[in-house]
Design an enzyme around this catalytic site. Structure first.
Site, short mmCIF file in Angstrom:
data_model
loop_
_atom_site.label_atom_id
_atom_site.label_comp_id
_atom_site.label_asym_id
_atom_site.label_seq_id
_atom_site.Cartn_x
_atom_site.Cartn_y
_atom_site.Cartn_z
N ASP A 304 0.83 -1.27 -0.09
CA ASP A 304 0.10 -0.16 -0.04
C ASP A 304 0.68 1.26 0.02
O ASP A 304 0.40 2.44 -0.29
CB ASP A 304 -0.92 0.05 1.14
CG ASP A 304 -2.15 -0.81 0.85
OD1 ASP A 304 -2.35 -1.24 -0.18
OD2 ASP A 304 -2.86 -1.30 1.89
N TYR A 388 -10.25 -0.31 2.19
CA TYR A 388 -9.49 -0.35 3.31
C TYR A 388 -9.30 1.14 3.71
O TYR A 388 -8.58 1.82 2.80
CB TYR A 388 -8.40 -1.38 3.66
CG TYR A 388 -8.80 -2.60 3.95
CD1 TYR A 388 -9.23 -2.85 5.32
CD2 TYR A 388 -8.69 -3.75 3.38
CE1 TYR A 388 -9.61 -4.12 6.11
CE2 TYR A 388 -9.07 -4.81 3.84
CZ TYR A 388 -9.66 -5.18 5.12
OH TYR A 388 -10.03 -6.43 5.71
#
Length: 651
Positions: A304, A388
């Site tokens: 990420d 998320y």
């Protein structure tokens, strides 16, 4: 309080909008910026430590930025270092993305839409949607994702995103509730070709919505009474530019596109002596590997920070929701895809909060009781990567402890199956909606400076002693200390059965007992990477196979999976650096700590997941000469509502 965006006053201040604009202008003047050039990332290159330590207010200092450039017409990529003081290109390096181990710059924000448009225009995708009974795909959501690495010849020397499809029933509908199972597309972002489209299975698209707004959830409960947080005399911290001072603590706040929040030159003062603790602290990478072996999900392993950029995707925080109390905000500035400055307002939140009892004792002979309440200073930011949301919260405590808490929330990533399907790799969390098992493995980078530059790391285990002359009654136990002398010895796993911790000891600073001052890393361990050693994600995320790595400081060793994990074959970062097996005793050391949850999804995680907490502590061990919070005021003496020393109102 209002957000702050200060002019550059210190070598560690984040890049300003003017500086980011200057980076682009300098490169354009050098003939390096054409119509098809984009900027995946622009980062501050921090000056050498000696220069930073020697800096005095008002004195000049060096200022450099690293820009990653991508030619969207050809796929060529390069790194440039720009000297912002001289206004010149200091270096230029073409990236070899065509040769093993490959690697690509981070994903551009515009590439998500480009990928989605190419997929939606593909006749094969349209036919697959019609086969599922979907004639109007205006509300279809094509989710482009990083493809991992599987040494596929069709993907070599190509910049690729892999796209899954979800549906929405209306504009505000959450797409994550309606996955189109068995439909996957690979897209070459440079040529614009859909390299491959797979369409398999006729699993029904789950119909139940996953919306969490008031209209979908219904009336809010009315049983909770307000809790008000007030500081009538104002806050206890002081902010000067990017420098924060609070009680015994002093540090600087930074922010960049890749890591998001960074902290610098953290020090703690005891008895009038200010001592360094950590030179730089951040969470520069995280990997989210999925444990589902199906063709539609076996490849999912998001990096990420390195693939998507935590800071570039950060949230603007709102008072009363993200942050509660009397708040000081910092704005963040990053480069957009075109290399122009983009300000994210109120991206970092700074505030104080009560934290219960810090210490207490009641004298059993006299009945006299002394108690002091704990308070902590909170520095935080949130980022959203697809489905998320992640919060990174740094806590500073009055007793000299530092804590990092990562908060994982948002929407779990799901596939579809026939309702009632059982799978060893996924849990049905709503009718026909299967959430695969996965991990969130964060890596913190802690450039330590405990009592000075020279430090040594020790591993400490608690061990029981065998019955014998030294333990005749069998009750004795002690601690076992092992010095981590070289990098080959310093890739370690936590051991809860031995309460394993790691001490960073100062070479040059001693406490009043004559012992070397130290800080202790206290892990809260979960599983490390659960993929098999032969898995490609293991090669790419080797950092996640250990809870701790220790390296000798090098200014270019910044990211534990390497500079370009996107489509990289692996081996970069920590495994490559530690192969040098450098000496770690009495030197400048960096700790890399891996932590985070392994997520076995449950129905309670749907349609939005309650926060899953993980993190670690850094706490003083002989760093102070005694409890540094002895002089805290008695809370009863400061109550505004009761007689001094006789507070009974719970204020």
């Amino acid at each position: 309080m209002t957000a702050t965006q200060q002019a550059v006053r210190h070598p560690l201040d984040p890049l300003t909008g003017a500086e980011i604009a200057r980076v682009r202008a300098v490169l354009a003047e050098a003939g390096r910026v054409g119509d098809s050039i984009r900027f995946p990332c622009v980062l501050l290159l921090e000056p050498p430590k000696d220069e930073v330590r020697a800096h005095r207010a008002g004195a000049p200092f060096s200022r450099r930025a690293q820009a990653v450039l991508l030619d969207t017409a050809t796929g060529a990529a390069a790194e440039a270092v720009v000297d912002l003081v001289a206004g010149a290109v200091a270096s230029w390096h073409d990236l070899d993305t065509a040769t093993h181990p490959y690697g690509q710059p981070a994903v551009l924000l515009a590439e998500y839409d480009r990928c989605a448009d190419l997929v939606r225009a593909d006749p094969r995708w349209q036919a697959a949607m019609r086969r599922r009974g979907v004639e109007d795909w205006s509300l279809a959501f094509v989710a482009p994702l990083s493809p991992g690495f599987f040494d596929d010849p069709a993907e070599r020397d190509r910049r690729v995103l892999r796209a899954l499809t979800f549906l929405r029933h209306h504009e505000e509908d959450s797409p994550w509730a309606h996955p189109v199972e068995g439909l996957i597309a690979d897209v070459d972002l440079i040529s614009g070709a859909v390299l491959r489209l797979e369409d398999s299975g006729d699993v029904p698209i789950p119909a139940e919505h996953g919306n969490v707004d008031a209209a979908a959830v219904g009336p809010a409960r009315g049983t909770l009474r307000p809790i008000e947080i007030t500081q009538p005399d104002g806050v206890s911290f002081r902010v000067d530019g990017t420098e924060v001072a609070w009680e015994n603590w002093r540090f600087r706040v930074g922010f960049n596109a890749r890591e998001g929040l960074t902290l610098h030159q953290i020090s703690f003062t005891e008895a009038g002596e200010e001592r360094p603790v950590v030179y730089r602290a951040s969470a520069p990478e995280m990997v989210v590997p999925y444990g589902d072996p199906t063709p539609w999900r076996h490849w999912i392993s998001y990096f990420d920070a390195g693939e998507y950029l935590l800071g570039k995707n950060a949230n603007s925080l709102r008072l009363g929701c993200d942050c509660l109390g009397v708040i000081h905000y910092f704005d963040g500035v990053v480069a957009d895809d075109n290399g122009d400055p983009l300000t994210i307002p109120q991206v970092v939140c700074l505030h104080e909060e009560d934290h219960g009892v810090l210490w207490k004792h009641t004298n059993i002979l006299t009945g006299a009781s002394e108690v002091r309440r704990s308070r902590r200073l909170v520095v935080s930011f949130f980022t959203t990567i697809g489905n998320y949301d992640y919060g990174f919260f740094w806590y500073f405590y009055l007793d000299g402890t530092i804590e990092l808490e990562a908060k994982a929330t948002g929407v779990v990533f799901c596939g579809a199956a026939e309702p009632g399907t059982d799978s060893p790799h996924a849990a049905e969390i709503a009718p026909g909606l299967l959430a695969p098992v996965h991990q969130h493995l964060f890596c913190a980078r802690l450039d330590m400076e405990v009592g000075g530059v020279r430090n040594t790391v020790e591993e400490v285990d608690l061990v029981g002693l065998p019955i014998g002359a030294d333990n005749p009654h069998g009750n004795a136990f002690t601690s076992k200390t092992t010095v981590l002398r070289r990098e080959s010895e310093a890739a370690r796993l936590a051991d809860p059965s031995a309460a394993r911790t790691w001490l960073v000891r100062s070479t040059d600073s001693r406490n009043r007992l004559g012992r070397r001052r130290a800080y202790q890393l206290v892990p809260r361990p979960g599983p490390t990477l659960l993929a098999q050693p032969e898995a490609t994600v293991t090669a790419r995320a080797r950092f996640a196979t250990r809870h701790l790595w220790v390296t000798r400081y090098d200014e270019w060793e910044r990211f534990p999976a390497g500079d370009y994990p996107n489509q990289h074959a692996g081996g970069a970062g920590l495994p490559a650096w530690t192969a040098a097996d450098r000496d770690l005793v009495d030197t400048d050391v960096v700790l890399w700590h891996v932590f985070g949850p392994t997520h076995l999804p449950r129905p309670e995680d749907w349609p939005v997941m309650p926060v899953d907490y993980s993190g670690f502590l850094l706490r003083p061990v002989g760093f102070c000469d005694r409890n540094p919070a002895l002089d805290l005021p008695d809370g009863t003496a400061s109550c505004r509502h009761c007689p001094p020393g006789d507070c009974h109102c719970a204020h």
